[in-house]
Design a protein around this motif. Structure first.
Motif, short mmCIF file in Angstrom:
data_model
loop_
_atom_site.label_atom_id
_atom_site.label_comp_id
_atom_site.label_asym_id
_atom_site.label_seq_id
_atom_site.Cartn_x
_atom_site.Cartn_y
_atom_site.Cartn_z
N ASP A 192 -1.41 -4.42 -5.56
CA ASP A 192 -0.76 -4.03 -4.30
C ASP A 192 -1.56 -2.95 -3.57
O ASP A 192 -1.66 -2.97 -2.33
CB ASP A 192 0.65 -3.50 -4.58
CG ASP A 192 1.57 -4.58 -5.13
OD1 ASP A 192 2.11 -5.36 -4.33
OD2 ASP A 192 1.72 -4.66 -6.36
N ALA A 252 4.77 9.99 -12.04
CA ALA A 252 5.52 8.82 -11.58
C ALA A 252 4.68 8.04 -10.57
O ALA A 252 4.62 6.80 -10.60
CB ALA A 252 6.85 9.25 -10.97
N TYR A 253 4.02 8.75 -9.64
CA TYR A 253 3.17 8.09 -8.65
C TYR A 253 1.95 7.44 -9.31
O TYR A 253 1.56 6.32 -8.95
CB TYR A 253 2.70 9.10 -7.61
CG TYR A 253 3.79 9.58 -6.68
CD1 TYR A 253 4.61 8.68 -6.00
CD2 TYR A 253 4.01 10.94 -6.48
CE1 TYR A 253 5.61 9.12 -5.15
CE2 TYR A 253 5.01 11.40 -5.63
CZ TYR A 253 5.81 10.49 -4.97
OH TYR A 253 6.80 10.93 -4.13
N LEU A 300 6.53 0.84 -1.98
CA LEU A 300 6.32 -0.09 -3.08
C LEU A 300 7.41 0.14 -4.12
O LEU A 300 7.62 1.28 -4.57
CB LEU A 300 4.94 0.11 -3.70
CG LEU A 300 4.53 -0.85 -4.82
CD1 LEU A 300 4.49 -2.29 -4.31
CD2 LEU A 300 3.17 -0.45 -5.39
N ASN A 301 8.09 -0.95 -4.49
CA ASN A 301 9.23 -0.86 -5.41
C ASN A 301 10.23 0.13 -4.83
O ASN A 301 10.61 0.03 -3.69
CB ASN A 301 8.76 -0.49 -6.81
CG ASN A 301 7.84 -1.56 -7.40
OD1 ASN A 301 7.80 -2.69 -6.93
ND2 ASN A 301 7.08 -1.19 -8.43
N SER A 302 10.64 1.13 -5.56
CA SER A 302 11.62 2.09 -5.04
C SER A 302 10.94 3.38 -4.56
O SER A 302 11.62 4.37 -4.27
CB SER A 302 12.64 2.44 -6.13
OG SER A 302 12.00 2.98 -7.26
N PHE A 303 9.61 3.35 -4.46
CA PHE A 303 8.86 4.53 -4.06
C PHE A 303 8.36 4.41 -2.62
O PHE A 303 8.14 3.31 -2.12
CB PHE A 303 7.64 4.73 -4.97
CG PHE A 303 7.99 5.16 -6.37
CD1 PHE A 303 7.96 6.49 -6.73
CD2 PHE A 303 8.33 4.22 -7.34
CE1 PHE A 303 8.27 6.90 -8.02
CE2 PHE A 303 8.64 4.60 -8.64
CZ PHE A 303 8.61 5.95 -8.98
N ASN A 352 0.31 0.50 -12.56
CA ASN A 352 1.08 -0.70 -12.88
C ASN A 352 1.14 -1.70 -11.73
O ASN A 352 1.68 -2.80 -11.89
CB ASN A 352 2.51 -0.32 -13.28
CG ASN A 352 2.58 0.30 -14.66
OD1 ASN A 352 1.95 -0.18 -15.59
ND2 ASN A 352 3.32 1.39 -14.78
N ASN A 353 0.58 -1.31 -10.57
CA ASN A 353 0.61 -2.19 -9.39
C ASN A 353 -0.74 -2.16 -8.67
O ASN A 353 -0.80 -2.01 -7.44
CB ASN A 353 1.73 -1.76 -8.44
CG ASN A 353 3.11 -1.87 -9.07
OD1 ASN A 353 3.73 -2.92 -9.06
ND2 ASN A 353 3.59 -0.75 -9.61
N THR A 383 5.07 8.12 -20.51
CA THR A 383 4.38 7.92 -19.24
C THR A 383 3.11 8.77 -19.18
O THR A 383 2.03 8.28 -18.83
CB THR A 383 5.30 8.29 -18.06
OG1 THR A 383 6.44 7.44 -18.08
CG2 THR A 383 4.57 8.12 -16.74
N SER A 414 1.74 6.37 -12.39
CA SER A 414 2.24 5.21 -13.14
C SER A 414 2.47 4.04 -12.20
O SER A 414 2.13 2.89 -12.51
CB SER A 414 3.54 5.58 -13.86
OG SER A 414 4.06 4.46 -14.56
N LEU A 415 3.05 4.32 -11.02
CA LEU A 415 3.26 3.27 -10.01
C LEU A 415 1.93 2.62 -9.64
O LEU A 415 1.84 1.39 -9.56
CB LEU A 415 3.90 3.89 -8.77
CG LEU A 415 4.10 2.96 -7.57
CD1 LEU A 415 5.26 2.01 -7.82
CD2 LEU A 415 4.34 3.77 -6.30
#
Length: 303
Positions: A94, A83-84, A47-50, A90-91, A177, A86-87
C-alpha cells in the motif's frame, strides 16, 4: 528558546503559538525538503483504521518516513510510533502504491530499505516523560520541537537523546510489536561503524570528527553505509574502514578547489555517500588541508 532582535538594544521576540495542528502540518509539508531533506508523498494517508498526517520518502536512505503533528501533550511516542511502523511493515504494498501514484517514478518493493523506516513527531512542546521515552540508542522515532515567533521566523529543533546507551531491545521482549519491529528496523550508531576499525583508525576518526565539529554547526548522523556530518544537508560522509577513512565531500564535479589533488572524481562511479569527490587517508598528516576542502562544502551547502 528566546529570540532577540538586534537594534540599539536587544528587543525580545515573542513566540506566536500555533492555534491548530493543521497550521504546523501545512508549514511542514510545504517545506519538507528544506527542513528534513525529505520528499513529500501524501497528506492524510488513510489505511485500515489509521490516518497518517504526512507520508514522506527519504531519497538518501531509500526509506519511508511517517510524520505526525501534535499540539496536545497526552500521547505516548513509543506506543504510537511503533503502531505506525507496524502498520507500514505489514502493508508495504500500500505504501509502494501510494508512492507510485503520487510521484513521477516507479518504486519496487525491493527498492525500499525498510530497515531505515522511521517516525517523526513534530510538536510545539514535549513533556519530560516523552523526552525520556526516546532515550534509546536505536529507537527509530524522532521528536522535533517547532516554534513560531512574531517576526515571521520558525525554528525546528530535534530533541537530542541524552547520551543514550541502552537498546530498545532490552524492553522489546515484553512487547511483541516492539520486538518484531526491532528485528526488522535498524538504527545505526557510531560505535557500530567503528567496530571494524583498528585502534589506530578509531583514534584517527576521533581526530577528524573533532576537527569537523570545530568547523561550525554540524550534526553527527550515523547512516547505514556511512557517518554523515550534516548542516541542513550532508556536508561530508565518512566511511570507517579497517585501516583508513574514506570521505565523500558533498560538492558537484567542478565545484571543489583541490590544489593538492588529494580527492578523486567519482561522479561517474557508483559509491556510497553524497558528492562527486572521494578522499581516502590513513594518517593525520593532511587533516588541516582536508578541513579546508570540507569548508568549501559547508559554505556551499549553507547557501
Amino acid at each position: 528558546m528566546a529570540l532577540y532582535k538586534i537594534e540599539k538594544s536587544l528587543k525580545y521576540i515573542k513566540e506566536k503559538p500555533f492555534r491548530l495542528e493543521k497550521e504546523i502540518q501545512d508549514l511542514t509539508e510545504h517545506n519538507l525538503k528544506t527542513i528534513f531533506g525529505l520528499e513529500f508523498v501524501k497528506s492524510e494517508f488513510a489505511l485500515n483504521s489509521f490516518r497518517i498526517d504526512t507520508l514522506a520518502f527519504d531519497i538518501e536512505a531509500n526509506a519511508f518516513v511517517i510524520i505526525e503533528y501534535k499540539r496536545d501533550k497526552n500521547f505516548s511516542v513509543i506506543d504510537q510510533g511503533y503502531a505506525y511502523l507496524s502498520l507500514m511493515l505489514n502493508n508495504k504494498a500500500d505504501f509502494i502504491l501510494e508512492f507510485n501514484e503520487s510521484q513521477n517514478r516507479t518504486l519496487k518493493r525491493t527498492d525500499v530499505d525498510w530497515s531505515q523506516s522511521r517516525v517523526l513527531f513534530v510538536s510545539p512542546k514535549f513533556t519530560n516523560y516523552q523526552r525520556e521515552a526516546i532515550n534509546f540508542k536505536d529507537l527509530p522515532i524522532e521528536l522535533w520541537e517547532v516554534k513560531r515567533f512574531e517576526n515571521e521566523t520558525v525554528s525546528f529543533d530535534q530533541i537530542q537523546k541524552a547520551g543514550a546507551q541502552e537498546s530498545i531491545k532490552t524492553i522489546s521482549k515484553t512487547d511483541k510489536t516492539i520486538d518484531k519491529i526491532a528485528k526488522e528496523i535498524k538504527v545505526y550508531s557510531e560505535s557500530e561503524h567503528l567496530e571494524r576499525a583498528t585502534e589506530e583508525n578509531k583514534e584517527l576518526y576521533e581526530k577528524v570528527k573533532n576537527a569537523l565539529l570545530n568547523l561550525g554547526d554540524l550534526e553527527v548522523k550515523p547512516k547505514k553505509k556511512y557517518i554523515a556530518f550534516v548542516s541542513g544537508t550532508n556536508v561530508v560522509d565518512v566511511q570507517v574502514q579497517k585501516n583508513a577513512l574514506k570521505l565523500h565531500i558533498n560538492l558537484k564535479k567542478g565545484e571543489l578547489e583541490d590544489s593538492k589533488k588529494l580527492t578523486r572524481d567519482v561522479s561517474n562511479i557508483g559509491h556510497y555517500g553524497n558528492g562527486d569527490y572521494q578522499l581516502q587517508f590513513s594518517n593525520d598528516e593532511d587533516i588541516e588541508y582536508i578541513m579546508s576542502l570540507i569548508k568549501q562544502s559547508l559554505k556551499k551547502n549553507k547557501k
